[in-house]
Design a protein around this motif. Structure first.
Motif, mmCIF file in Angstrom:
data_model
loop_
_atom_site.group_PDB
_atom_site.id
_atom_site.type_symbol
_atom_site.label_atom_id
_atom_site.label_comp_id
_atom_site.label_asym_id
_atom_site.label_seq_id
_atom_site.Cartn_x
_atom_site.Cartn_y
_atom_site.Cartn_z
ATOM 1 N N ALA A 1 4.834 -0.402 7.966
ATOM 2 C CA ALA A 1 4.535 -1.764 7.530
ATOM 3 C C ALA A 1 4.635 -1.888 6.011
ATOM 4 C CB ALA A 1 3.141 -2.162 8.012
ATOM 5 N N ILE A 2 4.080 -0.902 5.306
ATOM 6 C CA ILE A 2 4.128 -0.937 3.838
ATOM 7 C C ILE A 2 5.565 -0.785 3.348
ATOM 8 C CG2 ILE A 2 3.395 0.249 1.734
ATOM 9 C CD1 ILE A 2 0.795 0.960 3.213
ATOM 10 N N VAL B 1 0.879 -6.105 -1.513
ATOM 11 C CA VAL B 1 -0.562 -6.349 -1.458
ATOM 12 C C VAL B 1 -1.098 -5.858 -0.117
ATOM 13 C CG1 VAL B 1 -2.374 -8.115 -1.443
ATOM 14 C CG2 VAL B 1 -0.406 -8.341 -2.983
ATOM 15 N N ALA B 2 -2.215 -5.157 -0.137
ATOM 16 C CA ALA B 2 -2.948 -4.810 1.082
ATOM 17 C C ALA B 2 -4.144 -5.741 1.182
ATOM 18 C CB ALA B 2 -3.403 -3.362 1.052
ATOM 19 N N ILE C 1 2.945 -8.700 1.675
ATOM 20 C CA ILE C 1 1.591 -8.316 2.067
ATOM 21 C C ILE C 1 1.579 -7.583 3.394
ATOM 22 C CG2 ILE C 1 1.160 -10.564 3.174
ATOM 23 C CD1 ILE C 1 -1.804 -10.245 2.189
ATOM 24 N N VAL C 2 0.654 -6.629 3.478
ATOM 25 C CA VAL C 2 0.295 -6.007 4.750
ATOM 26 C C VAL C 2 -1.169 -6.357 4.992
ATOM 27 C CG1 VAL C 2 0.068 -3.879 6.073
ATOM 28 C CG2 VAL C 2 1.930 -4.130 4.403
ATOM 29 N N ASN D 1 3.192 -8.722 7.035
ATOM 30 C CA ASN D 1 3.032 -7.743 8.101
ATOM 31 C C ASN D 1 1.559 -7.656 8.498
ATOM 32 O OD1 ASN D 1 5.883 -6.196 7.808
ATOM 33 N ND2 ASN D 1 5.059 -6.640 5.789
ATOM 34 N N VAL D 2 1.294 -7.318 9.759
ATOM 35 C CA VAL D 2 -0.074 -7.174 10.255
ATOM 36 C C VAL D 2 -0.199 -5.857 11.010
ATOM 37 C CG1 VAL D 2 -1.911 -8.137 11.683
ATOM 38 C CG2 VAL D 2 -0.350 -9.677 10.479
ATOM 39 N N VAL D 3 -1.176 -5.036 10.602
ATOM 40 C CA VAL D 3 -1.480 -3.808 11.334
ATOM 41 C C VAL D 3 -2.935 -3.883 11.795
ATOM 42 C CG1 VAL D 3 0.233 -2.336 10.239
ATOM 43 C CG2 VAL D 3 -1.970 -2.643 9.135
#
Length: 522
Positions: free
Chosen positions: A88-89, A192-193, A219-220, A249-251
């Motif tokens: 994701a990153i 960005v996290a 962003i994640v 992105n979404v984890v």
């Protein structure tokens, strides 16, 4: 029934509870049947959202999401592995480096964010229902705050995309035939996290996503494992609005996913909302990696009620400020300091109010207090109350909690010893403590005697006292004759152990931008 108690119960009938205030303000009625789009979404095989697609996690671990009102499982989501987080990153980093988002015209980024607001508005009821089903809060609150206010935040942030600017400088470098021009420009920091808590899953997710996207970052997002569903649906909406693949992105997963995000070398900025303990760990990881970070952390927020305060305003204000979302609000009132002459009447009024409240599912439009977000948190809150009771603290309980679900009966803690953990630590539940004081100065000293400094309120009709005391309260936000109301244009954040940095306002994007100086000899 004693005359005083009878009078208080009659007066309490005029004071709406926390959820009712939102219903009355927004004019909402009860929910319709669960929308088919919500039931269809719940039935999905929920995957991670990486590079514009839903993809299966590399592992097989699943996380159950339950309905706090019943405790029954309503969905399963994937638990991301470190390899999934890295993917994701990497996706976000690639998207940032190739400029597919940051190199768009600011007006085009603005237009896409405005389209996101329109899409959310068109599906407002579905998102509100999903939020209530996974988090437990009142449907009135989900409609008014989680969705209704979030739409306003999106449109506010969209406007900031075209307001990024630099400065020009006169410099005193050597002259002669050479002339100098110096200016600054502000550029997005990178990946960005965003780490999101479970109390306002949709709204706080957007508080991470919006400044990142408005400034040109990628962003994640990591939602809480307790409430991951609306974040996944939001990612789908962002793609539909036109956010390029890889930018959002979404984890999903537990604390280890947040840790992997915090230490990853490609993450340039961390935005975290949660407990002070977890926030310290995030901050330490950020410093080790020289990452920028914003921490919005816990609070033990005081309310100072002065001699001239109007009870008919104070009581509903404290109920809203303290019991909104079952007290699961970082800025919620938890400590009330009141002059001794007003102590007994206010105690009686608050006790009568919490005993008269209706407890029930967030999908029940009549419910004034709804369940806490999880069985684990319910047990933590009850343990805090039990510990205080065993230490001899006088506690008055309100309406009886339903047997099914994650409900906690509201509690009024009477004049607790300041050393009691319940009086010092953030509990994040439907608990109000009330303490008599001999003077305004004592109230102020007690209010400031805390490691936290997120929010506070002052209740008085004397504007001179309100102005003077507000300047001495050690809190990032101070309300006068209200509590807990926030606005996109009003900066929000904490002092002391309540955090570092500010969200919202015209400077919201500053933490997501680097300032670069350019110096030209000509």
């Amino acid at each position: 029934m004693a005359p005083v108690e009878q009078d208080m119960r009659q007066r309490t009938s005029r004071w709406p509870a926390a959820q009712d205030i939102w219903r009355l303000r927004m004019g909402y009625s009860g929910p319709h049947e669960i929308e088919s789009s919500v039931t269809s979404f719940l039935a999905r095989d929920h995957a991670l959202f990486i590079d514009g697609q839903f993809v299966r996690a590399t592992g097989t671990d699943q996380i159950a999401v339950d309905d706090p009102a019943s405790g029954k499982v309503i969905a399963q989501v994937s638990s991301a592995s470190s390899a999934d987080v890295d993917a994701a990153i990497s996706s976000a980093h690639t998207a940032f480096e190739d400029g597919r988002w940051r190199n768009l015209r600011p007006a085009d980024r603005e237009r896409i964010l405005l389209r996101l607001a329109d899409l959310l508005e068109a599906r407002a009821e579905a998102f509100a229902q999903l939020e209530t089903l996974e988090q437990g809060k009142s449907i009135h609150m989900s409609r008014a705050i989680e969705v209704g206010a979030s739409i306003e935040w999106i449109r506010y942030a969209a406007g900031l995309t075209t307001k990024i600017s630099g400065r020009t400088f006169d410099v005193s470098l050597p002259g002669g035939p050479t002339r100098w021009t110096s200016y600054t420009r502000r550029e997005p920091v990178g990946v960005v996290a965003g780490i999101v808590p479970w109390n306002f899953p949709l709204m706080i997710a957007l508080w991470k996503v919006l400044p990142a996207l408005a400034s040109g970052c990628s962003i994640v997002l990591k939602p809480s494992e307790i409430t991951p569903l609306t974040a996944l649906w939001l990612a789908e909406l962002a793609r539909e609005a036109g956010v390029p693949d890889g930018v959002f992105n979404v984890v999903t997963g537990g604390g280890e996913v947040g840790r992997w995000l915090s230490v990853h070398p490609l993450v340039a900025k961390i935005s975290f909302t949660g407990s002070t303990v977890a926030g310290k760990a995030v901050g330490t990881a950020a410093i080790d990696g020289m990452k920028r970070f914003t921490l919005e952390l816990g609070g033990k927020n005081p309310a100072i009620v002065l001699e001239d305060a109007i009870l008919d305003k104070v009581v509903p204000g404290l109920l809203t400020g303290g019991l909104l979302n079952g007290g699961q609000v970082c800025a919620a009132v938890s400590r009330i300091y009141v002059t001794r002459n007003r102590f007994d009447p206010l105690c009686e009024a608050l006790e009568a109010a919490i005993q008269a409240m209706v407890m029930g599912s967030g999908m029940d439009p009549a419910a004034q207090l709804t369940p806490l977000a999880s069985a684990t948190h319910r047990a933590k809150v009850e343990a805090s109350i039990q510990q205080a009771a065993e230490a001899g603290v006088l506690i008055r309980r309100g309406a009886q909690a339903p047997a099914e679900g994650h409900f906690v009966s509201p509690a009024l803690v009477i004049d607790p010893d300041e050393k009691t953990p319940l009086a010092r630590q953030e509990v994040f539940g439907p608990i109000l403590s009330i303490t008599p004081v001999e003077s305004e100065e004592e109230a102020l000293q007690r209010a400031n005697d805390s490691t936290y400094g997120l929010a506070a309120s002052i209740w008085t009709q004397d504007i001179d006292k309100a102005m003077a005391i507000s300047q001495r309260v050690q809190s990032g936000t101070v309300w006068i004759n209200s509590h807990v109301f926030i606005d996109p244009n009003m900066p929000f954040g904490g002092m002391k152990m309540s955090g570092i940095g500010r969200d919202f306002g015209s400077a919201w994007l500053d933490g997501y931008l680097e300032e670069k100086a350019v110096c030209i000899a000509h």
